[in-house]
Scaffold this motif. Structure first.
Motif, PDB file in Angstrom:
ATOM      1  N   ALA A   1       7.837  22.554 -13.151  1.00  0.00           N
ATOM      2  CA  ALA A   1       6.399  22.335 -12.949  1.00  0.00           C
ATOM      3  C   ALA A   1       6.139  21.461 -11.727  1.00  0.00           C
ATOM      4  O   ALA A   1       5.185  21.689 -10.972  1.00  0.00           O
ATOM      5  N   VAL A   2       7.001  20.459 -11.499  1.00  0.00           N
ATOM      6  CA  VAL A   2       6.851  19.580 -10.333  1.00  0.00           C
ATOM      7  C   VAL A   2       7.030  20.386  -9.043  1.00  0.00           C
ATOM      8  O   VAL A   2       6.282  20.208  -8.066  1.00  0.00           O
ATOM      9  N   ILE A   3       8.018  21.279  -9.012  1.00  0.00           N
ATOM     10  CA  ILE A   3       8.244  22.118  -7.823  1.00  0.00           C
ATOM     11  C   ILE A   3       6.998  22.926  -7.496  1.00  0.00           C
ATOM     12  O   ILE A   3       6.531  22.955  -6.344  1.00  0.00           O
ATOM     13  N   VAL A   4       6.447  23.595  -8.515  1.00  0.00           N
ATOM     14  CA  VAL A   4       5.265  24.439  -8.305  1.00  0.00           C
ATOM     15  C   VAL A   4       4.091  23.610  -7.788  1.00  0.00           C
ATOM     16  O   VAL A   4       3.420  23.977  -6.803  1.00  0.00           O
ATOM     17  N   MET A   5       3.843  22.458  -8.412  1.00  0.00           N
ATOM     18  CA  MET A   5       2.712  21.620  -8.016  1.00  0.00           C
ATOM     19  C   MET A   5       2.885  21.083  -6.604  1.00  0.00           C
ATOM     20  O   MET A   5       1.926  21.028  -5.822  1.00  0.00           O
ATOM     21  N   ARG A   6       4.091  20.690  -6.235  1.00  0.00           N
ATOM     22  CA  ARG A   6       4.297  20.117  -4.902  1.00  0.00           C
ATOM     23  C   ARG A   6       4.211  21.178  -3.811  1.00  0.00           C
ATOM     24  O   ARG A   6       3.706  20.905  -2.715  1.00  0.00           O
ATOM     25  N   LEU A   7       4.704  22.383  -4.083  1.00  0.00           N
ATOM     26  CA  LEU A   7       4.570  23.448  -3.092  1.00  0.00           C
ATOM     27  C   LEU A   7       3.101  23.749  -2.805  1.00  0.00           C
ATOM     28  O   LEU A   7       2.717  24.032  -1.660  1.00  0.00           O
ATOM     29  N   ILE A   8       2.279  23.666  -3.840  1.00  0.00           N
ATOM     30  CA  ILE A   8       0.839  23.899  -3.663  1.00  0.00           C
ATOM     31  C   ILE A   8       0.177  22.708  -2.975  1.00  0.00           C
ATOM     32  O   ILE A   8      -0.578  22.866  -2.002  1.00  0.00           O
ATOM     33  N   ASP A   9       0.471  21.502  -3.453  1.00  0.00           N
ATOM     34  CA  ASP A   9      -0.199  20.303  -2.947  1.00  0.00           C
ATOM     35  C   ASP A   9       0.189  19.987  -1.501  1.00  0.00           C
ATOM     36  O   ASP A   9      -0.627  19.499  -0.723  1.00  0.00           O
ATOM     37  N   LEU A  10       1.436  20.285  -1.129  1.00  0.00           N
ATOM     38  CA  LEU A  10       1.911  19.948   0.207  1.00  0.00           C
ATOM     39  C   LEU A  10       1.275  20.792   1.306  1.00  0.00           C
ATOM     40  O   LEU A  10       1.415  20.468   2.498  1.00  0.00           O
ATOM     41  N   ARG A  11       0.581  21.856   0.931  1.00  0.00           N
ATOM     42  CA  ARG A  11      -0.094  22.665   1.952  1.00  0.00           C
ATOM     43  C   ARG A  11      -1.102  21.842   2.740  1.00  0.00           C
ATOM     44  O   ARG A  11      -1.419  22.175   3.890  1.00  0.00           O
ATOM     45  N   LYS A  12      -1.585  20.745   2.141  1.00  0.00           N
ATOM     46  CA  LYS A  12      -2.542  19.870   2.842  1.00  0.00           C
ATOM     47  C   LYS A  12      -1.842  19.055   3.931  1.00  0.00           C
ATOM     48  O   LYS A  12      -2.499  18.538   4.842  1.00  0.00           O
TER      49      LYS A  12
ATOM     50  N   CYS B   1       0.834  -1.207   0.000  1.00  0.00           N
ATOM     51  CA  CYS B   1       0.000   0.000   0.000  1.00  0.00           C
ATOM     52  C   CYS B   1       0.869   1.256   0.000  1.00  0.00           C
ATOM     53  O   CYS B   1       0.488   2.291  -0.562  1.00  0.00           O
ATOM     54  N   TYR B   2       2.028   1.147   0.633  1.00  0.00           N
ATOM     55  CA  TYR B   2       2.981   2.259   0.656  1.00  0.00           C
ATOM     56  C   TYR B   2       3.766   2.354  -0.648  1.00  0.00           C
ATOM     57  O   TYR B   2       3.964   3.449  -1.198  1.00  0.00           O
ATOM     58  N   SER B   3       4.224   1.197  -1.157  1.00  0.00           N
ATOM     59  CA  SER B   3       5.173   1.213  -2.276  1.00  0.00           C
ATOM     60  C   SER B   3       4.519   1.281  -3.656  1.00  0.00           C
ATOM     61  O   SER B   3       5.111   1.836  -4.585  1.00  0.00           O
ATOM     62  N   LEU B   4       3.317   0.719  -3.809  1.00  0.00           N
ATOM     63  CA  LEU B   4       2.709   0.669  -5.151  1.00  0.00           C
ATOM     64  C   LEU B   4       2.493   2.052  -5.777  1.00  0.00           C
ATOM     65  O   LEU B   4       2.747   2.222  -6.980  1.00  0.00           O
ATOM     66  N   PRO B   5       2.043   3.068  -5.016  1.00  0.00           N
ATOM     67  CA  PRO B   5       1.929   4.395  -5.644  1.00  0.00           C
ATOM     68  C   PRO B   5       3.275   4.962  -6.096  1.00  0.00           C
ATOM     69  O   PRO B   5       3.314   5.873  -6.934  1.00  0.00           O
ATOM     70  N   LEU B   6       4.367   4.431  -5.544  1.00  0.00           N
ATOM     71  CA  LEU B   6       5.688   4.914  -5.940  1.00  0.00           C
ATOM     72  C   LEU B   6       6.109   4.371  -7.307  1.00  0.00           C
ATOM     73  O   LEU B   6       7.013   4.917  -7.929  1.00  0.00           O
ATOM     74  N   ILE B   7       5.471   3.278  -7.748  1.00  0.00           N
ATOM     75  CA  ILE B   7       5.847   2.685  -9.042  1.00  0.00           C
ATOM     76  C   ILE B   7       5.456   3.601 -10.193  1.00  0.00           C
ATOM     77  O   ILE B   7       6.314   3.978 -11.004  1.00  0.00           O
ATOM     78  N   PRO B   8       4.164   3.980 -10.318  1.00  0.00           N
ATOM     79  CA  PRO B   8       3.843   4.924 -11.400  1.00  0.00           C
ATOM     80  C   PRO B   8       4.581   6.244 -11.250  1.00  0.00           C
ATOM     81  O   PRO B   8       4.911   6.888 -12.240  1.00  0.00           O
ATOM     82  N   ASN B   9       4.847   6.635  -9.989  1.00  0.00           N
ATOM     83  CA  ASN B   9       5.634   7.853  -9.794  1.00  0.00           C
ATOM     84  C   ASN B   9       7.037   7.694 -10.357  1.00  0.00           C
ATOM     85  O   ASN B   9       7.573   8.591 -11.004  1.00  0.00           O
ATOM     86  N   SER B  10       7.639   6.523 -10.117  1.00  0.00           N
ATOM     87  CA  SER B  10       8.989   6.273 -10.645  1.00  0.00           C
ATOM     88  C   SER B  10       8.985   6.272 -12.166  1.00  0.00           C
ATOM     89  O   SER B  10       9.909   6.791 -12.799  1.00  0.00           O
TER      90      SER B  10
ATOM     91  N   ASN C   1       0.553   8.991  -2.601  1.00  0.00           N
ATOM     92  CA  ASN C   1      -0.254   9.288  -3.788  1.00  0.00           C
ATOM     93  C   ASN C   1       0.053  10.670  -4.355  1.00  0.00           C
ATOM     94  O   ASN C   1       0.013  10.877  -5.567  1.00  0.00           O
ATOM     95  N   GLY C   2       0.361  11.629  -3.467  1.00  0.00           N
ATOM     96  CA  GLY C   2       0.651  12.979  -3.934  1.00  0.00           C
ATOM     97  C   GLY C   2       1.911  13.058  -4.768  1.00  0.00           C
ATOM     98  O   GLY C   2       2.027  13.921  -5.648  1.00  0.00           O
ATOM     99  N   ILE C   3       2.858  12.165  -4.517  1.00  0.00           N
ATOM    100  CA  ILE C   3       4.089  12.147  -5.309  1.00  0.00           C
ATOM    101  C   ILE C   3       3.760  11.852  -6.767  1.00  0.00           C
ATOM    102  O   ILE C   3       4.260  12.500  -7.689  1.00  0.00           O
ATOM    103  N   PHE C   4       2.891  10.869  -6.969  1.00  0.00           N
ATOM    104  CA  PHE C   4       2.558  10.439  -8.325  1.00  0.00           C
ATOM    105  C   PHE C   4       1.849  11.543  -9.107  1.00  0.00           C
ATOM    106  O   PHE C   4       2.221  11.859 -10.246  1.00  0.00           O
ATOM    107  N   SER C   5       0.812  12.138  -8.508  1.00  0.00           N
ATOM    108  CA  SER C   5       0.015  13.125  -9.245  1.00  0.00           C
ATOM    109  C   SER C   5       0.849  14.335  -9.661  1.00  0.00           C
ATOM    110  O   SER C   5       0.696  14.856 -10.771  1.00  0.00           O
ATOM    111  N   THR C   6       1.751  14.784  -8.782  1.00  0.00           N
ATOM    112  CA  THR C   6       2.567  15.953  -9.128  1.00  0.00           C
ATOM    113  C   THR C   6       3.630  15.609 -10.172  1.00  0.00           C
ATOM    114  O   THR C   6       3.957  16.436 -11.031  1.00  0.00           O
TER     115      THR C   6
END
Length: 469
Positions: free
Chosen positions: A388-399, A208-217, A349-354
């Protein structure tokens, strides 16, 4: 020891191991440029790049899960390692079963590719277990052993036996196997690995922890390494060889960041739930940003004379792409730092989307611009993708945790980089005027970072000296 001392002390331990290993590999580049053509070097670069693409898929990113779960005091170390190894071995056996099918795809150097993939999966998992379990020195020394073995075998296979691409890949495989044996014996793996410790329920939680990291990778690979295939399509294998050599300079920057990350991931988990975690994360992020730009400035100053000495004349023109790749590396490392926050929070999950956003920006820009600007276009695509990843993560990480970026320092540093890059294309006198002006901007705007780092490193070195002596 306070958290700053701990972070820097861990960074120094990993630096001792990693710098030795990475610099050995880096200074092997002249050997490759003299004993392999641009096409041959492009081939080996594609094989290793493809291994890195398939590594998280074949291993299900269990090496990431093992590192994170072994750091949890509530988890059993034996169950964590045993479960991770069993999953990796089972998937590797499936890969061997599909080997005849893979042969039908006419993949170049398939046997080397499969063996390197399997050995790398096991080595990375056990090495990450050592790091997460507090055996930082073992983790670092394993990297040195791998590099020394790889360099020695390269000399044998390339210089004396003239095996070219096969010699490089065989060196890579044997060196990785030697390092796997070392790290297994060093941590006394038999004390942790036992089939009776295998836990299916733990495997489910780890997945559950590692699978979202696969599409992110995969998306990260498309953002970072797919550029090689775009160059291969629009420029050719020789262009990929030039890109691979140019990318060796930013590899030093990535290497230094990876050393820091190995220590930071430990501190990020420890400090995630502290009362001032937002201020602490923001402080480290801005110091990292400043240090990266300072290193880029130094590299740009020396790049042309360095390349003239370091590589053969066939590869000298690669200097033109290095500054852009350095900027791309800065953005890549900044976005990777932000990604560790998701790992500390166990919200992958947030790693993958950004990363998906960055991947799309990179691919679209690279495909459109490489046709016109060739390798320059690919570098621009990658740089904008990571921004683009930096911008998206700075916004998304506010949660999760608000990280405050110093935008003034960032923008002035980018302007300083631009002046230095422009100076490389001008006559001698104007060249150095612009480069010194650009470097001056970077140093002045990051003055506090420089002073803070010097002070902390002195404190940590004194601590380590007292500890070991």
């Amino acid at each position: 020891m306070n958290r700053s001392k701990k972070l820097i002390s861990n960074s120094i331990i990993f630096t001792v191991g990693n710098l030795g290993s990475k610099f050995i590999s880096f200074f092997m580049v002249p050997l490759y440029t003299y004993f392999m053509s641009t096409t041959q070097f492009g081939q080996v670069d594609l094989v290793i790049t493809t291994v890195n693409l398939f590594l998280p898929v074949v291993s299900l990113s269990m090496f990431d899960a093992v590192f994170r779960f072994v750091m949890d005091k509530n988890e059993d170390s034996s169950q964590t390692l045993t479960s991770g190894i069993c999953v990796t071995i089972m998937i590797s056996l499936l890969l061997f079963c599909f080997y005849p099918l893979l042969r039908l795809m006419h993949i170049s150097f398939l046997a080397y590719f499969v063996l390197i993939l399997v050995i790398t999966s096991l080595f990375t998992l056990i090495q990450n277990f050592a790091r997460g379990n507090g055996n930082s020195v073992v983790y670092a020394v394993a990297g040195i052993i791998d590099a020394i073995s790889f360099a020695t075998l390269n000399v044998l296979f390339l210089v004396f036996l003239h095996l070219n691409v096969q010699g490089y890949l065989l060196s890579y495989l044997i060196a990785m196997f030697i390092s796997l044996i070392y790290v297994s014996f060093s941590i006394k793996i038999w004390n942790y690995f036992s089939l009776t410790s295998f836990s299916l329920s733990l495997v489910k939680r780890m997945l559950c922890y590692s699978l979202p990291l696969i599409p992110n990778s995969l998306a990260w690979w498309l953002t970072n390494d797919a550029n090689r295939y775009i160059i291969l399509t629009f420029v050719g294998m020789g262009g990929n060889g030039l890109y691979a050599v140019a990318n060796k300079i930013p590899t030093i920057l990535n290497m230094l960041f990876n050393v820091f990350t190995q220590a930071w991931q430990i501190s990020a988990v420890d400090e995630f739930r502290s009362q001032d975690s937002e201020e602490y994360y923001s402080s480290i992020f801005n110091k990292l940003q400043g240090l990266l730009f300072l290193l880029v400035g130094v590299f740009i100053i020396i790049i042309k004379p360095f390349m003239k000495i370091f590589v053969s004349s066939l590869y000298y023109g690669a200097w033109k792409y290095v500054p852009l790749l350095l900027l791309m590396s800065v953005f890549s490392n900044m976005s990777a730092f932000l990604g560790t926050t998701y790992l500390a929070a166990k919200k992958t999950n947030g790693i993958f989307s950004t990363t998906i956003v960055g991947m799309l920006v990179n691919l679209i820009v690279s495909l459109l611009v490489t046709m016109k600007l060739e390798i320059y276009g690919t570098c621009i695509g990658g740089t904008l993708g990571f921004l683009a990843v930096i911008v998206m993560r700075l916004i998304d990480l506010r949660k999760i945790l608000r990280i405050k970026m110093n935008y003034t320092t960032f923008l002035v540093s980018v302007v300083g980089w631009a002046f230095m890059y422009l100076g490389l294309f001008l006559p001698f006198t104007l060249n150095y005027i612009l480069e010194i002006f650009g470097l001056g901007l970077i140093v002045i705007i990051n003055k506090k970072v420089v002073l803070s780092l010097v002070t902390n490193i002195k404190i940590s070195l004194n601590y380590i000296t007292r500890k070991f002596l």
